[in-house]
Design a protein around this motif. Structure first.
Motif, mmCIF file in Angstrom:
data_model
loop_
_atom_site.group_PDB
_atom_site.id
_atom_site.type_symbol
_atom_site.label_atom_id
_atom_site.label_comp_id
_atom_site.label_asym_id
_atom_site.label_seq_id
_atom_site.Cartn_x
_atom_site.Cartn_y
_atom_site.Cartn_z
ATOM 1 N N PRO A 1 0.837 -1.213 0.000
ATOM 2 C CA PRO A 1 0.000 0.000 0.000
ATOM 3 C C PRO A 1 0.867 1.257 0.000
ATOM 4 O O PRO A 1 1.904 1.309 0.664
ATOM 5 C CB PRO A 1 -0.801 -0.124 1.302
ATOM 6 C CG PRO A 1 -0.836 -1.598 1.574
ATOM 7 C CD PRO A 1 0.495 -2.119 1.091
ATOM 8 N N GLY A 2 0.448 2.234 -0.780
ATOM 9 C CA GLY A 2 1.178 3.489 -0.874
ATOM 10 C C GLY A 2 2.325 3.481 -1.866
ATOM 11 O O GLY A 2 2.890 4.527 -2.172
ATOM 12 N N HIS A 3 2.695 2.326 -2.388
ATOM 13 C CA HIS A 3 3.798 2.243 -3.346
ATOM 14 C C HIS A 3 3.347 2.844 -4.676
ATOM 15 O O HIS A 3 2.217 2.643 -5.107
ATOM 16 C CB HIS A 3 4.217 0.775 -3.537
ATOM 17 C CG HIS A 3 5.520 0.625 -4.248
ATOM 18 N ND1 HIS A 3 5.652 0.800 -5.611
ATOM 19 C CD2 HIS A 3 6.752 0.325 -3.779
ATOM 20 C CE1 HIS A 3 6.913 0.606 -5.959
ATOM 21 N NE2 HIS A 3 7.602 0.325 -4.860
ATOM 22 N N PRO A 4 4.212 3.601 -5.370
ATOM 23 C CA PRO A 4 3.807 4.247 -6.622
ATOM 24 C C PRO A 4 3.458 3.271 -7.761
ATOM 25 O O PRO A 4 2.817 3.677 -8.732
ATOM 26 C CB PRO A 4 5.014 5.114 -7.001
ATOM 27 C CG PRO A 4 6.144 4.612 -6.182
ATOM 28 C CD PRO A 4 5.569 3.971 -4.967
ATOM 29 N N LEU A 5 3.832 2.006 -7.641
ATOM 30 C CA LEU A 5 3.499 1.025 -8.680
ATOM 31 C C LEU A 5 2.265 0.188 -8.331
ATOM 32 O O LEU A 5 1.918 -0.736 -9.056
ATOM 33 C CB LEU A 5 4.691 0.096 -8.932
ATOM 34 C CG LEU A 5 5.976 0.773 -9.406
ATOM 35 C CD1 LEU A 5 7.091 -0.253 -9.573
ATOM 36 C CD2 LEU A 5 5.743 1.542 -10.701
ATOM 37 N N ARG A 6 1.607 0.523 -7.248
ATOM 38 C CA ARG A 6 0.454 -0.289 -6.817
ATOM 39 C C ARG A 6 -0.756 -0.122 -7.743
ATOM 40 O O ARG A 6 -1.402 -1.094 -8.093
ATOM 41 C CB ARG A 6 0.078 0.053 -5.383
ATOM 42 C CG ARG A 6 -1.027 -0.839 -4.843
ATOM 43 C CD ARG A 6 -1.129 -0.706 -3.332
ATOM 44 N NE ARG A 6 -2.315 -1.345 -2.798
ATOM 45 C CZ ARG A 6 -2.365 -2.595 -2.355
ATOM 46 N NH1 ARG A 6 -1.285 -3.357 -2.405
ATOM 47 N NH2 ARG A 6 -3.477 -3.093 -1.865
ATOM 48 N N ARG A 7 -1.062 1.100 -8.135
ATOM 49 C CA ARG A 7 -2.252 1.346 -8.961
ATOM 50 C C ARG A 7 -1.989 0.864 -10.385
ATOM 51 O O ARG A 7 -0.944 1.153 -10.975
ATOM 52 C CB ARG A 7 -2.609 2.832 -8.956
ATOM 53 C CG ARG A 7 -3.987 3.117 -9.482
ATOM 54 C CD ARG A 7 -5.010 2.605 -8.512
ATOM 55 N NE ARG A 7 -6.362 2.927 -8.949
ATOM 56 C CZ ARG A 7 -7.430 2.320 -8.460
ATOM 57 N NH1 ARG A 7 -7.313 1.400 -7.530
ATOM 58 N NH2 ARG A 7 -8.609 2.654 -8.881
ATOM 59 N N GLN A 8 -2.943 0.119 -10.950
ATOM 60 C CA GLN A 8 -2.808 -0.459 -12.280
ATOM 61 C C GLN A 8 -4.010 -0.082 -13.144
ATOM 62 O O GLN A 8 -5.117 0.084 -12.632
ATOM 63 C CB GLN A 8 -2.749 -1.993 -12.185
ATOM 64 C CG GLN A 8 -1.613 -2.526 -11.333
ATOM 65 C CD GLN A 8 -0.286 -2.507 -12.037
ATOM 66 O OE1 GLN A 8 -0.151 -2.992 -13.149
ATOM 67 N NE2 GLN A 8 0.725 -1.939 -11.385
ATOM 68 N N VAL A 9 -3.755 0.020 -14.438
ATOM 69 C CA VAL A 9 -4.835 0.156 -15.415
ATOM 70 C C VAL A 9 -4.956 -1.181 -16.133
ATOM 71 O O VAL A 9 -3.987 -1.934 -16.240
ATOM 72 C CB VAL A 9 -4.591 1.307 -16.411
ATOM 73 C CG1 VAL A 9 -4.579 2.648 -15.697
ATOM 74 C CG2 VAL A 9 -3.303 1.109 -17.187
#
Length: 184
Positions: free
Chosen positions: A165-173
């Motif tokens: 959580p909070g890592h810049p690579l966590r969110r994905q499209v």
């Protein structure tokens, strides 16, 4: 189950060989290759990537192929199809992915290899849909997805469970392509 070999105009997508691990680690330890991916800690972890690819082929008859450019290089990267290994709103699903040595970027190899993998997935495996995921900032991979005819699922963004959580690579499209949408 043995891994099939796929051929395109310029490329050979083939099963893994033990010697491929020697080329895999330098590629995966290159910060340019891993800019939008979680880092690979060491050679042992890099070798495990190849082992997982081989195991996926053994279980499912498909997976991540080594991409060879005949007459140029035996290992330019890898590309292929894998079962998504976590539970998310779009799973179960088969994902297409690729990773290439930066020396082979910008030559259309990712698109060419991915097209061959998509064709295999739809024609030989009978898949109805294949997905691709990446971080929003990975514009190079997103461009490949779009060249393949994949469309972004605007409502499908999600947090990758294996990323803290909070890592810049966590969110994905997520991008999708259905067999019925493939151009003849």
């Amino acid at each position: 189950m043995s891994a099939p070999t796929l051929k395109t105009h310029r490329l050979l997508l083939r099963p893994w060989r033990p010697s491929d691990r020697d080329a895999l680690w330098p590629m995966q330890s290159d910060p340019r290759t891993m800019e939008f991916l979680m880092p690979i800690a060491d050679r042992t972890a890099s070798d495990a990537v190849a082992e997982r690819a081989e195991a996926h082929f053994a279980r499912h008859g498909f997976g991540l192929w080594v991409v060879e450019v005949p007459g140029v290089i035996d290992f330019a990267g890898y590309c292929g199809l894998v079962h998504v290994p976590y539970t998310e709103h779009f799973t179960p699903a088969v994902e297409i992915g690729w990773r290439f040595d930066p020396a082979f970027w910008g030559q259309g190899y990712a698109t060419e290899a991915a097209r061959a993998a998509l064709d295999f997935g739809f024609a030989s495996l009978g898949l109805e849909e294949i997905v691709a995921i990446t971080v929003p900032a990975n514009l190079r991979s997103r461009a490949v997805m779009e060249r393949l005819g994949m469309a972004r699922d605007e409502s499908g963004d999600f947090d990758l469970p294996s990323t803290p959580p909070g890592h810049p690579l966590r969110r994905q499209v997520i991008y999708r392509l259905r067999r019925s949408e493939v151009r003849a």
